[in-house]
Design an enzyme around this catalytic site. Structure first.
Site, PDB file in Angstrom:
ATOM      1  N   ARG A  51     -15.417   3.306  -0.612  1.00  0.00           N
ATOM      2  CA  ARG A  51     -14.346   3.690  -1.541  1.00  0.00           C
ATOM      3  C   ARG A  51     -13.088   2.874  -1.236  1.00  0.00           C
ATOM      4  O   ARG A  51     -12.157   3.363  -0.600  1.00  0.00           O
ATOM      5  CB  ARG A  51     -14.079   5.189  -1.427  1.00  0.00           C
ATOM      6  CG  ARG A  51     -15.286   6.040  -1.797  1.00  0.00           C
ATOM      7  CD  ARG A  51     -15.060   7.499  -1.456  1.00  0.00           C
ATOM      8  NE  ARG A  51     -16.201   8.327  -1.828  1.00  0.00           N
ATOM      9  CZ  ARG A  51     -16.316   9.624  -1.528  1.00  0.00           C
ATOM     10  NH1 ARG A  51     -15.362  10.223  -0.842  1.00  0.00           N
ATOM     11  NH2 ARG A  51     -17.379  10.303  -1.905  1.00  0.00           N
ATOM     12  N   ASP A  53      -9.548   0.963  -1.428  1.00  0.00           N
ATOM     13  CA  ASP A  53      -8.246   1.419  -1.915  1.00  0.00           C
ATOM     14  C   ASP A  53      -7.740   0.552  -3.068  1.00  0.00           C
ATOM     15  O   ASP A  53      -8.268  -0.537  -3.330  1.00  0.00           O
ATOM     16  CB  ASP A  53      -7.214   1.369  -0.781  1.00  0.00           C
ATOM     17  CG  ASP A  53      -7.462   2.422   0.279  1.00  0.00           C
ATOM     18  OD1 ASP A  53      -8.107   3.439  -0.027  1.00  0.00           O
ATOM     19  OD2 ASP A  53      -6.997   2.225   1.424  1.00  0.00           O
ATOM     20  N   ARG A 198      -7.320  -2.596   7.897  1.00  0.00           N
ATOM     21  CA  ARG A 198      -5.925  -2.963   7.617  1.00  0.00           C
ATOM     22  C   ARG A 198      -5.020  -2.695   8.820  1.00  0.00           C
ATOM     23  O   ARG A 198      -4.061  -3.439   9.065  1.00  0.00           O
ATOM     24  CB  ARG A 198      -5.429  -2.219   6.371  1.00  0.00           C
ATOM     25  CG  ARG A 198      -6.064  -2.740   5.082  1.00  0.00           C
ATOM     26  CD  ARG A 198      -5.817  -1.816   3.905  1.00  0.00           C
ATOM     27  NE  ARG A 198      -4.399  -1.630   3.642  1.00  0.00           N
ATOM     28  CZ  ARG A 198      -3.914  -0.721   2.788  1.00  0.00           C
ATOM     29  NH1 ARG A 198      -4.765   0.072   2.123  1.00  0.00           N
ATOM     30  NH2 ARG A 198      -2.622  -0.609   2.599  1.00  0.00           N
TER      31      ARG A 198
END
Length: 249
Positions: A51, A53, A198
């Site tokens: 999923r 972002d 990230r």
């Protein structure tokens, strides 16, 4: 008799609110559901492997869906690519066993995070990399990356989600390469926590600019404290490159 179809999906995430369906925005999942339902003349709901972002890209995300349509699975990719917007393309479609689930199978995922490290921004790279002005020490970033390889509790490198109590993951490789003014952080592992890639990228950025020393990474890992790691790097630099399923599907 119905069948389960696996899609390999590539997309430019710039104009989407991520993968997962949202009440107030267009997502990759909602576009796939809409066009598949129209194509196959039945209500389709895909199940995605990752999923991603808003703003994050993919070359090889994976989704499955069940259908009773007679169209051969391998033809669905061609038919879908005539319907989907230009920033979403199916790379492959094939039939898989009925109990294959893209999130619950053992996988190896590969992500890349790109940093455009130069004096002025390159407008052609703005949607696919993070622009960073100050010089970055790539060798120190490589030294820091070594500490993250292997099986660790990555609590310091994820955004907290109480429903995911187990934060132990294995990173098989973490490479930092520079070509021209583009630095690419490439990470391959058996799974990733929310924002983990990230945050790793944001932490390596701090190593590159001298705010964190490479040897401090082991202490940041051991602390299991999100505040010890670097910032969550912006989404546009991240691309899900591929998802591998070691077992035959």
């Amino acid at each position: 008799m119905g069948k389960r179809v696996k899609l390999t999906v590539a997309y430019d995430g710039t104009n989407y609110c991520g993968w997962q369906i949202q009440p107030n925005g267009i997502t990759i999942e909602s576009e796939l559901n809409r066009h598949l339902s129209e194509l196959l003349q039945e209500e389709i709901h895909v199940i995605g492997a990752s999923r991603t972002d808003a703003g994050v890209h993919a070359l090889g995300n994976v989704a499955v869906f069940d259908t009773s349509a007679r169209m051969p699975a391998e033809k669905i990719s061609y038919a879908m690519n005539t319907r989907l917007p230009a920033d979403i393309r199916i790379q492959d479609s094939c039939e898989v066993r009925s109990d294959f689930h893209p999130r619950f199978c053992e996988t190896v995922k590969t992500y890349e995070y790109k940093i455009c490290n130069r004096r002025f921004p390159n407008p052609c790279e703005r949607l696919y990399s993070l622009f960073y002005y100050w010089d970055l020490d790539v060798e120190k970033m490589r030294q820091a990356a070594v500490y993250l390889v292997g099986e660790h509790d990555f609590t310091s490198f994820c955004t907290n989600r109480p429903e995911v109590p187990n934060r132990v993951r294995t990173i098989y490789s973490l490479d930092v390469e520079k070509s021209g003014d583009m630095i690419t952080i490439r990470v391959r592992g058996n799974g990733f926590l929310y924002n983990m890639v990230r945050i790793i990228s944001g932490t390596l950025l701090r190593v590159g600019n001298g705010m964190i020393q490479p040897e401090e990474i082991s202490g940041i890992l051991a602390a299991k404290d999100r505040k010890r790691a670097g910032e969550t790097a912006r989404p546009e630099g991240l691309t899900l490159v591929r998802i591998e399923y070691p077992e035959e599907v």
